[in-house]
Scaffold this motif. Structure first.
Motif, short mmCIF file in Angstrom:
data_model
loop_
_atom_site.label_atom_id
_atom_site.label_comp_id
_atom_site.label_asym_id
_atom_site.label_seq_id
_atom_site.Cartn_x
_atom_site.Cartn_y
_atom_site.Cartn_z
N VAL A 114 31.16 74.76 70.51
CA VAL A 114 32.44 74.80 71.23
C VAL A 114 33.50 74.06 70.42
O VAL A 114 34.63 74.54 70.25
CB VAL A 114 32.29 74.23 72.66
N CYS A 115 33.15 72.88 69.90
CA CYS A 115 34.09 72.12 69.05
C CYS A 115 34.55 72.97 67.87
O CYS A 115 35.75 73.06 67.58
CB CYS A 115 33.46 70.84 68.54
N ASP A 116 33.59 73.59 67.19
CA ASP A 116 33.91 74.42 66.02
C ASP A 116 34.81 75.59 66.42
O ASP A 116 35.80 75.88 65.73
CB ASP A 116 32.63 74.95 65.37
N LEU A 117 34.48 76.25 67.51
CA LEU A 117 35.26 77.40 67.99
C LEU A 117 36.72 77.00 68.24
O LEU A 117 37.64 77.69 67.79
CB LEU A 117 34.63 77.96 69.28
N LEU A 118 36.91 75.90 68.95
CA LEU A 118 38.27 75.48 69.30
C LEU A 118 39.05 75.07 68.06
O LEU A 118 40.21 75.46 67.89
CB LEU A 118 38.25 74.35 70.32
N LYS A 119 38.42 74.29 67.18
CA LYS A 119 39.12 73.83 65.97
C LYS A 119 39.50 75.02 65.09
O LYS A 119 40.60 75.05 64.54
CB LYS A 119 38.26 72.84 65.19
N GLU A 120 38.60 76.00 64.96
CA GLU A 120 38.86 77.14 64.09
C GLU A 120 39.90 78.12 64.65
O GLU A 120 40.53 78.83 63.88
CB GLU A 120 37.55 77.89 63.81
N ASN A 121 40.03 78.17 65.98
CA ASN A 121 40.85 79.22 66.59
C ASN A 121 42.17 78.77 67.19
O ASN A 121 43.00 79.60 67.52
CB ASN A 121 40.03 79.96 67.64
N VAL A 122 42.36 77.47 67.36
CA VAL A 122 43.63 76.98 67.89
C VAL A 122 44.29 76.19 66.76
O VAL A 122 43.79 75.13 66.36
CB VAL A 122 43.43 76.11 69.15
N THR A 123 45.40 76.72 66.26
CA THR A 123 46.00 76.16 65.04
C THR A 123 46.41 74.69 65.19
O THR A 123 46.37 73.94 64.22
CB THR A 123 47.22 76.97 64.58
N HIS A 124 46.79 74.27 66.40
CA HIS A 124 47.22 72.88 66.57
C HIS A 124 46.08 71.94 67.01
O HIS A 124 46.34 70.80 67.37
CB HIS A 124 48.43 72.77 67.51
N MET A 159 45.75 84.07 73.86
CA MET A 159 44.75 83.50 72.98
C MET A 159 43.67 82.75 73.78
O MET A 159 42.48 82.90 73.51
CB MET A 159 45.43 82.56 71.99
N PHE A 160 44.09 81.95 74.79
CA PHE A 160 43.12 81.14 75.52
C PHE A 160 42.17 82.00 76.35
O PHE A 160 41.00 81.64 76.51
CB PHE A 160 43.83 80.11 76.41
N GLU A 161 42.63 83.14 76.86
CA GLU A 161 41.75 84.01 77.65
C GLU A 161 40.58 84.50 76.79
O GLU A 161 39.44 84.49 77.22
CB GLU A 161 42.52 85.19 78.25
N LYS A 162 40.89 84.93 75.57
CA LYS A 162 39.84 85.40 74.65
C LYS A 162 38.88 84.25 74.32
O LYS A 162 37.66 84.41 74.30
CB LYS A 162 40.49 85.95 73.38
N LEU A 163 39.44 83.06 74.08
CA LEU A 163 38.61 81.90 73.75
C LEU A 163 37.73 81.48 74.92
O LEU A 163 36.61 81.01 74.71
CB LEU A 163 39.48 80.72 73.32
N LYS A 164 38.22 81.66 76.15
CA LYS A 164 37.41 81.32 77.32
C LYS A 164 36.12 82.13 77.31
O LYS A 164 35.03 81.57 77.49
CB LYS A 164 38.17 81.61 78.62
N SER A 165 36.23 83.43 77.08
CA SER A 165 35.01 84.26 77.11
C SER A 165 34.09 83.93 75.93
O SER A 165 32.87 83.89 76.10
CB SER A 165 35.36 85.75 77.16
N GLU A 166 34.66 83.66 74.77
CA GLU A 166 33.84 83.27 73.61
C GLU A 166 33.13 81.94 73.87
O GLU A 166 31.95 81.77 73.54
CB GLU A 166 34.68 83.18 72.34
#
Length: 150
Positions: free
Chosen positions: A27-37, A1-8
């Motif tokens: 970046v804040c929005d991306l992380l909050k929306e994509n990492v469940t915890h 999951m983190f590898e995909k998020l790195k490129s995004e």
């Protein structure tokens, strides 16, 4: 999951059509929306030459903690220590500033520009003890890339 998020995240961080503040917000929005915890994601930055942090872009519930003195709470401690701080259980911390009663854990990673700690990324989680070394490495990567545009 983190590898995909790195490129995004890299696409957002390097988007020269947006102001730096907007890129940080995305970046804040991306992380909050994509990492469940990741229930609250935000940046704090050194407030000029004062020994305090000022809230920058964030995603999640509103917070009253817009200014944090150095040494106070997890964020304030990281401002002084220059070290990552992973808190598996916030209730076990004496020097903790509660933002919400739902928060169970927190991770704060300092952001360095030219070797100087100029801020941090702060993540609150409503899940007990959710953060791994993988979270730390991922957030260090995010901060390293953000440092290049500050």
């Amino acid at each position: 999951m983190f590898e995909k998020l790195k490129s995004e995240a890299l696409v957002l961080i390097t988007d020269k059509n947006l102001a730096v503040e907007e890129r940080l917000q995305q970046v804040c929005d991306l992380l909050k929306e994509n990492v469940t915890h990741y229930d609250w994601v935000g940046f704090y930055f050194k407030n000029g030459d004062k020994n305090e942090l000022k809230l920058g872009p964030y995603a999640g519930a509103e917070t009253d903690h817009t200014i944090i003195p150095f040494g106070k709470g997890i964020c304030g401690q990281v401002a002084l220590s220059n070290q990552n701080f992973v808190v598996p259980d916030v209730s076990a911390q004496d020097n903790y500033i509660a933002c919400s009663i739902t928060v169970k854990a927190e991770i704060v990673i300092p952001l360095f520009v030219n070797g100087e700690n100029i801020g941090q990324i702060d993540i609150d989680s409503n899940t007990p003890d959710p953060f791994s070394e993988e979270d730390e490495r991922f957030l260090e990567f995010i901060n390293n890339e953000i440092a290049k545009i500050l």
